[in-house]
Design a protein around this motif. Structure first.
Motif, PDB file in Angstrom:
ATOM      1  N   VAL A  85       1.152   4.267  -2.502  1.00 45.06           N
ATOM      2  CA  VAL A  85       1.007   5.994  -2.189  1.00 45.06           C
ATOM      3  C   VAL A  85       2.267   6.822  -2.544  1.00 45.06           C
ATOM      4  O   VAL A  85       2.257   7.738  -2.939  1.00 45.06           O
ATOM      5  CB  VAL A  85       0.629   5.961  -0.757  1.00 45.06           C
ATOM      6  N   VAL A 124       0.926  -1.233   0.058  1.00 46.01           N
ATOM      7  CA  VAL A 124       0.035  -0.062   0.010  1.00 46.01           C
ATOM      8  C   VAL A 124       0.986   1.255  -0.021  1.00 46.01           C
ATOM      9  O   VAL A 124       0.483   2.157  -0.724  1.00 46.01           O
ATOM     10  CB  VAL A 124      -0.796   0.025   1.292  1.00 46.01           C
ATOM     11  N   SER A 125       2.038   1.280   0.814  1.00 41.59           N
ATOM     12  CA  SER A 125       2.797   2.456   1.011  1.00 41.59           C
ATOM     13  C   SER A 125       3.417   2.912  -0.531  1.00 41.59           C
ATOM     14  O   SER A 125       3.702   3.918  -0.860  1.00 41.59           O
ATOM     15  CB  SER A 125       3.953   1.994   1.850  1.00 41.59           C
ATOM     16  N   VAL A 158      -0.004   6.629   4.441  1.00 45.14           N
ATOM     17  CA  VAL A 158      -1.425   6.565   3.683  1.00 45.14           C
ATOM     18  C   VAL A 158      -2.270   7.803   3.718  1.00 45.14           C
ATOM     19  O   VAL A 158      -2.936   8.272   2.824  1.00 45.14           O
ATOM     20  CB  VAL A 158      -2.255   5.605   4.466  1.00 45.14           C
ATOM     21  N   PRO A 207      -7.818   7.959   1.016  1.00 44.20           N
ATOM     22  CA  PRO A 207      -7.476   8.109   2.295  1.00 44.20           C
ATOM     23  C   PRO A 207      -8.698   8.631   3.008  1.00 44.20           C
ATOM     24  O   PRO A 207      -8.771   8.176   4.363  1.00 44.20           O
ATOM     25  CB  PRO A 207      -6.513   9.384   2.450  1.00 44.20           C
ATOM     26  N   THR A 217      -7.263  -1.221   3.194  1.00 46.10           N
ATOM     27  CA  THR A 217      -6.290  -0.239   4.126  1.00 46.10           C
ATOM     28  C   THR A 217      -6.988  -0.117   5.516  1.00 46.10           C
ATOM     29  O   THR A 217      -6.130  -0.202   6.747  1.00 46.10           O
ATOM     30  CB  THR A 217      -5.943   0.881   3.612  1.00 46.10           C
TER      31      THR A 217
END
Lengths: 272, 290
Positions: free
Chosen positions: A21, A17-18, B104, B166, B86
């Motif tokens: 991003v 995920v990082s 994130v 987010p 997430t």
């Protein structure tokens, strides 16, 4: 599954995920800094051999940067102010209402926001022209507040709901008026949520494009200026990119520093 | 008598709520009505000329409408899946959770025009990072043109989700934290598996949060404008971008034509809202029956 396996899986998932991003952010950085020969070819580099800061100076020199920066800042702070002015009392009232009525008002606010910005931008621009607010920070701020307010109100409703009502009730038993109880008890206890509301309104305004470009096409905010730079700029994509970094850095710092206020419970309170 | 009593008892609340409602009506509801009326005007006279114009192949409005609906659906699915995943990850108590949460949250602080520029480097037609990486990984054999044809929808949706997930994540995470552990424990005692717990405990408890997150995002999604404007330009037009394009062309009557496009967008959003409210009421009733 054992615990080590579980935490390993968790870290792997978090790292994926990082990467998703961070990768675009990293690209934005190196493209502004790398020599153009290493970017504009069939296999662009991920790690440039040398870096240059010349594009930052170019952007600041060519674009009469300071007045636009000041306008953007002014607008963002005005939006925060307007949102608090209408949002705090409104949210307080909603938090004291029966749940169903309060929920209906929140949905109504979000429904007004459903309207495409472009629909209201043109008529608002005409109103601002009449009021003499066309091409001014205050004009942009008024328009942007209309879009930011529902979200701000929603967050503030959650905040006021998290303040135990028995505190202001016992103050009223001790002889305080409702208004006194509001500003001496509920308001101070809601400060954290109010900070969050300020950040959200500020971020929204800093980012907003449509309303700013239609209400203030000449003396305009930084996002619109970046768009002009991309479409008819002199420095090309890399200069536009350098410009983006200037726009991005203060906000990223803001988000990281104020991280502790952006707790997830502020987005949940209104629904409890 | 009863009404005055209620007003007297809740005077402060009434005084507090009115400025908000009046302000929103003035700056939002009134311009909407004016925008709709202007869309039906040509040189100050009422007519449906603008709408007839939009039906011609020059503007092919039906095509832009379909594009808009597709992008809203696609972007919502991607960003919601990302946000749910997430938030479930960040709801676990592992070391470094705060650190990852900060990472994130970063895209939320990035302006849309900036993220659009970042993704221009990834989704450029040939030679740039998107293709380069896929080629190196051996997933594709020749470069993909990311900004033309159906694949452009995916480019826009991914770029958009990057910036918007987010916020949904924060809302869902807030929701997850309101679920008491005792519910899971009770389910576990009853012999529910992890997946059953997710379906029967997590999703129902999370339901109001999912609804509010989806409505917040869907609204902005219909208005998607600056991102596709920069990322794919005129290769893929949505109602929002079409309206903006027409308005900024500064030709005679273009403002009214732009209003007409915007009105069509408004009608589609209203249909969506009506369906949404109907569905959420139905689901909520079903939830309270259980």
């Amino acid at each position: 599954m054992n615990n080590i396996g579980k935490s390993l899986l968790w870290y792997i998932a978090m790292i994926i995920v990082s990467i998703f991003v961070l990768f675009p952010l990293y690209l934005i950085m190196i493209i502004a800094l790398a020599p153009s020969g290493e970017i504009f070819n069939s296999s662009p580099v991920l790690i440039p051999s040398t870096i240059t800061f010349s594009r930052f100076f170019l952007v600041i020199a060519v674009y009469d940067f300071m007045p636009h920066l000041i306008l953007s800042l002014e607008t963002a702070f005005l939006v925060s102010g307007i949102c608090l002015l209408f949002g705090i009392p409104g949210a307080y009232a909603i938090s004291k209402m029966p749940k169903r009525l309060g929920y209906s008002i929140i949905i109504f606010l979000f429904v007004t926001q459903m309207v495409p910005e472009i629909v209201i931008a043109v008529p608002i621009a005409r109103t601002m022209l009449i009021l003499g607010l066309y091409n001014t920070a205050f004009g942009i701020a008024l328009a942007q507040s209309s879009i930011a307010l529902p979200m701000i109100t929603y967050v503030l409703v959650g905040t006021f709901k998290s303040v135990p009502s028995r505190l202001s009730e016992s103050a009223q038993i001790d002889g305080a008026s409702k208004l006194q109880a509001f500003y001496s008890i509920d308001l101070p206890l809601a400060l954290t949520g109010i900070y969050v509301a300020v950040i959200l309104a500020w971020l929204f305004s800093w980012d907003e494009f449509v309303l700013a470009s239609i209400i203030a096409p000449l003396h305009t905010t930084l996002p619109v200026l970046i768009y002009y730079e991309i479409t008819r700029g002199v420095g090309g994509v890399q200069a536009a990119d350098a410009f983006s970094i200037i726009l991005m850095i203060p906000v990223i710092v803001l988000v990281l520093v104020l991280q502790r206020y952006l707790k997830s419970n502020v987005f949940a309170g209104a629904l409890k | 008598m009863r009404v005055t009593k209620i007003i007297k008892k809740n005077l402060l609340e009434i005084i507090f709520i009115f400025p908000l409602l009046i302000f929103i009506s003035w700056i939002n509801v009134l311009p909407i009505i004016r925008g709709i009326l202007l869309g039906f005007q040509v040189l100050g006279r009422y007519s449906t000329y603008n709408y007839q114009q939009l039906a011609t192949p020059t503007y092919s409005i039906l095509n832009k409408t379909t594009n808009t609906v597709i992008i809203v659906g696609l972007a919502l699915v991607i960003e919601f899946a990302l946000a749910l995943l997430t938030s479930l990850l960040l709801n676990r108590n592992f070391k470094g959770r705060t650190f990852f949460r900060s990472i994130v949250m970063l895209p939320y602080g990035v302006a849309t025009v900036v993220s659009a520029i970042g993704f221009t480097f990834i989704f450029a037609p040939s030679g740039w990072y998107g293709n380069e990486i896929l080629l190196k990984l051996g997933l594709i054999h020749s470069g993909i043109n990311w900004i033309r044809g159906p694949i452009a929808f995916l480019s826009v949706a991914v770029a958009d989700s990057w910036k918007t997930f987010p916020l949904i994540m924060l809302i869902l995470l807030g929701g997850l934290q309101t679920i008491p552990d005792s519910l899971y424990e009770a389910a576990a005692i009853d012999g529910a598996s992890k997946i059953q717990q997710f379906v029967h405990v997590t999703i129902p408890s999370l339901f109001p949060f999912i609804m509010i997150a989806l409505i917040i995002r869907a609204v902005s999604e219909f208005n998607i404008l600056s991102l596709p404007l920069i990322l794919v330009g005129n290769n893929l037009l949505f109602l929002g971008t079409l309206s903006y394009d027409i308005y900024t062309s500064f030709s005679l009557g273009s403002a009214n034509l732009a209003d007409a496009v915007a009105t069509i967008l408004l009608v589609i959003v209203m249909i969506f809202v009506a369906l949404y409210i109907y569905a959420s009421n139905r689901l909520m009733e079903r939830g309270s029956d259980e």
